[in-house]
Scaffold this motif. Structure first.
Motif, mmCIF file in Angstrom:
data_model
loop_
_atom_site.group_PDB
_atom_site.id
_atom_site.type_symbol
_atom_site.label_atom_id
_atom_site.label_comp_id
_atom_site.label_asym_id
_atom_site.label_seq_id
_atom_site.Cartn_x
_atom_site.Cartn_y
_atom_site.Cartn_z
ATOM 1 N N PRO A 291 0.803 -1.236 0.000
ATOM 2 C CA PRO A 291 0.000 0.000 0.000
ATOM 3 C C PRO A 291 0.832 1.281 0.000
ATOM 4 O O PRO A 291 0.401 2.286 -0.555
ATOM 5 C CB PRO A 291 -0.822 -0.125 1.295
ATOM 6 N N ILE A 292 2.018 1.237 0.589
ATOM 7 C CA ILE A 292 2.856 2.440 0.652
ATOM 8 C C ILE A 292 3.325 2.853 -0.747
ATOM 9 O O ILE A 292 3.711 4.012 -0.967
ATOM 10 C CB ILE A 292 4.079 2.206 1.584
ATOM 11 N N VAL A 293 3.244 1.936 -1.703
ATOM 12 C CA VAL A 293 3.568 2.237 -3.099
ATOM 13 C C VAL A 293 2.310 2.493 -3.907
ATOM 14 O O VAL A 293 2.185 3.511 -4.598
ATOM 15 C CB VAL A 293 4.385 1.090 -3.742
ATOM 16 N N THR A 294 1.368 1.566 -3.830
ATOM 17 C CA THR A 294 0.167 1.679 -4.673
ATOM 18 C C THR A 294 -0.719 2.851 -4.280
ATOM 19 O O THR A 294 -1.335 3.487 -5.146
ATOM 20 C CB THR A 294 -0.649 0.381 -4.636
ATOM 21 N N GLY A 295 -0.791 3.166 -2.978
ATOM 22 C CA GLY A 295 -1.630 4.274 -2.522
ATOM 23 C C GLY A 295 -1.261 5.597 -3.181
ATOM 24 O O GLY A 295 -2.089 6.231 -3.852
ATOM 25 N N PRO A 296 -0.004 6.038 -3.020
ATOM 26 C CA PRO A 296 0.379 7.314 -3.645
ATOM 27 C C PRO A 296 0.378 7.277 -5.173
ATOM 28 O O PRO A 296 0.124 8.290 -5.818
ATOM 29 C CB PRO A 296 1.784 7.579 -3.099
ATOM 30 N N VAL A 297 0.641 6.109 -5.784
ATOM 31 C CA VAL A 297 0.573 6.021 -7.245
ATOM 32 C C VAL A 297 -0.845 6.267 -7.724
ATOM 33 O O VAL A 297 -1.086 6.981 -8.703
ATOM 34 C CB VAL A 297 1.088 4.643 -7.742
ATOM 35 N N ILE A 298 -1.820 5.679 -7.027
ATOM 36 C CA ILE A 298 -3.230 5.916 -7.366
ATOM 37 C C ILE A 298 -3.577 7.388 -7.165
ATOM 38 O O ILE A 298 -4.294 7.989 -7.975
ATOM 39 C CB ILE A 298 -4.148 5.012 -6.517
ATOM 40 N N VAL B 129 2.242 2.238 -15.604
ATOM 41 C CA VAL B 129 0.936 2.660 -15.093
ATOM 42 C C VAL B 129 0.127 1.460 -14.613
ATOM 43 O O VAL B 129 -0.737 1.574 -13.743
ATOM 44 C CB VAL B 129 0.160 3.428 -16.187
ATOM 45 N N ALA B 130 0.413 0.285 -15.157
ATOM 46 C CA ALA B 130 -0.337 -0.919 -14.807
ATOM 47 C C ALA B 130 -0.092 -1.369 -13.373
ATOM 48 O O ALA B 130 -0.799 -2.257 -12.874
ATOM 49 C CB ALA B 130 0.025 -2.052 -15.781
ATOM 50 N N ILE B 131 0.880 -0.772 -12.699
ATOM 51 C CA ILE B 131 1.179 -1.154 -11.311
ATOM 52 C C ILE B 131 -0.038 -0.957 -10.414
ATOM 53 O O ILE B 131 -0.413 -1.842 -9.634
ATOM 54 C CB ILE B 131 2.367 -0.339 -10.779
ATOM 55 N N ALA B 132 -0.686 0.211 -10.516
ATOM 56 C CA ALA B 132 -1.822 0.507 -9.640
ATOM 57 C C ALA B 132 -3.023 -0.391 -9.926
ATOM 58 O O ALA B 132 -3.592 -0.990 -8.991
ATOM 59 C CB ALA B 132 -2.197 1.984 -9.756
ATOM 60 N N LEU C 139 6.979 6.991 -14.175
ATOM 61 C CA LEU C 139 8.157 7.251 -13.355
ATOM 62 C C LEU C 139 7.814 7.126 -11.873
ATOM 63 O O LEU C 139 8.583 6.551 -11.092
ATOM 64 C CB LEU C 139 8.707 8.645 -13.654
ATOM 65 N N ALA C 140 6.659 7.658 -11.480
ATOM 66 C CA ALA C 140 6.238 7.588 -10.078
ATOM 67 C C ALA C 140 6.100 6.140 -9.625
ATOM 68 O O ALA C 140 6.532 5.768 -8.518
ATOM 69 C CB ALA C 140 4.915 8.332 -9.894
ATOM 70 N N GLY C 141 5.497 5.291 -10.472
ATOM 71 C CA GLY C 141 5.313 3.894 -10.114
ATOM 72 C C GLY C 141 6.624 3.142 -9.987
ATOM 73 O O GLY C 141 6.855 2.408 -9.014
#
Length: 417
Positions: free
Chosen positions: A120-127, A235-238, A398-400
């Motif tokens: 979540p510490i990655v996916t949350g801010p990416v979303i 972008v597919a990470i989120a 880049l963010a992901g």
């Protein structure tokens, strides 16, 4: 209504239930192609076909519907403006391949690997970045401009009236709606704004009249473009982690553990194949629809064959030429009003992902990860890549990638270790 079996049972009498499921998803399904320049009839076709592929891969065990993903709106808009639709479709097809690779990884190492790479510490801010990057597009369209703000399409006062009508109705229905109505706030907002547009004389039906009843969807095929792949795939990470949540949600509604049977690796594989197939025909990426999960919970019918009927109806509508022509008569401020709420909601979903994870965001490691993801993404940071002299990696991609990298290399605190 009594709770039904979760076994696949295809019956002709269920066609009405299937059509209702498509109705719930319809507003969100066609919103993505209308915003990105893709063909709405093709989106209907690929949503239906993608759902059938998903059912084939998962053995017809999961009562879920696949359709246009909101997460890809920003990269599709950028990609279409930068490289054109065929090249952008190449990147979207590659995003589907990314899902397939993830599914193989999960099959090999289990679901824990997904949680370790994409916590979540990655996916949350990416979303959150996805929603924040899209904010200017929503505001521009709500005020009568193009999505880039480069040209004025409608007078500002007229545009604001339309956008605020569609926005207000969407909010009211989402909060106060009951039963089926509560499941279609986007569609309700579009209908209200469209009716106001007709009353204000802003809708021209000549294209609808001229369109044929039966017409082949205008399929578009991808062309190779490495730059588009490098830009879109991260972008597919989120959506990948959101897929995991959607499968858990439909499982809790129907009382079955779909993470184990058919397995999250199979559902992810179905998502990936459906996304790549859609992109190869000119449609937006597919994703599992939470609105349809809500409808399943409401009517308590868990027979996955209902989604087969929804898919068949979507494919049938794709061949009705007047459907696409009608959808393209919707004035952009109507869509802009919906987008203001929608893109804000995407940001809130990201915030909620962090909140539910219970992370201490002021802890040095977490603060660094979240702060850098958001600022790099929203601020427009871009870096050159070794793969292409002309392409720079930036934005959501880049963010992901940065988030995944920082999460893997930064040492965890004593409480997290």
């Amino acid at each position: 209504m009594s709770i039904s079996s979760t076994e696949y049972n295809f019956r002709v009498r269920d066609i009405i239930l299937g059509a209702q499921m498509l109705f719930v998803a319809f507003g969100a399904l066609v919103l993505v192609p209308l915003l990105t320049g893709l063909n709405p009839n093709v989106a209907l076709f690929t949503a239906g076909l993608g759902t059938l592929v998903f059912q084939l891969v998962t053995g017809g065990k999961v009562p879920i519907f696949l359709a246009s993903s909101f997460a890809f709106i920003a990269p599709i808009i950028y990609g279409v403006q930068t490289w054109g639709i065929p090249s952008t479709l190449c990147g979207l097809a590659a995003a589907g391949v990314f899902y397939v690779i993830l599914s193989l990884l999960i099959s090999w190492r289990g679901t824990d690997v997904l949680r370790r790479i994409l916590p979540p510490i990655v996916t949350g801010p990416v979303i959150m970045v996805i929603g924040l990057i899209l904010a200017p597009v929503a505001v521009f369209m709500a005020t009568g401009k193009t999505g880039t703000g480069a040209a004025v399409l409608y007078p500002e006062k007229t545009a604001l009236i339309l956008s605020m009508i569609s926005l207000s109705v969407t909010v009211v229905v989402s909060i106060f709606g009951k039963g089926w109505l509560k499941l279609i706030p986007i569609l309700s907002g579009i209908v209200a704004g469209y009716c106001a547009s007709i009353f204000m004389g802003l809708v021209d039906f000549s294209s609808v009249v001229a369109a044929p009843w039966f017409a082949m969807p205008q399929f578009t095929f991808p062309t190779w473009n490495l730059d588009a792949i490098l830009f879109i795939v991260p972008v597919a990470i989120a959506p990948a982690i959101e897929h995991f949540g959607d499968v858990l949600a439909i499982g809790s509604v129907s009382g079955k553990d779909y993470v184990k049977d058919p397995g999250i690796h199979r559902t992810m594989l179905g998502d990936g194949l459906a996304t790549s197939l859609a992109a190869c025909l000119g449609g937006p990426p597919n994703t599992t629809y939470s609105e349809v999960t809500g409808a399943v919970a409401l009517i308590k019918v868990f027979n996955p064959a209902i989604m087969t009927w929804a898919a068949i109806v979507a494919i049938a509508l794709a061949f009705v030429g007047k459907v696409g022509a009608f959808l393209q008569t919707i004035p952009s401020p109507v869509m802009g009003g919906i987008m203001v709420l929608l893109f804000g909601a995407i940001m809130v979903v990201g915030m909620n992902t962090l909140v539910r994870a219970g992370e201490d965001l002021m802890e040095a490691r977490n603060l660094a990860i979240v702060a850098l993801i958001v600022i790099f993404g929203v601020g427009g940071m871009s870096v050159p890549t070794p793969f292409s002299d002309q392409f720079r990696l930036g934005g959501i991609g880049l963010a992901g990638i940065l988030g995944v990298f920082l999460n893997l290399v930064l040492p965890k605190g004593k409480k997290e270790a």
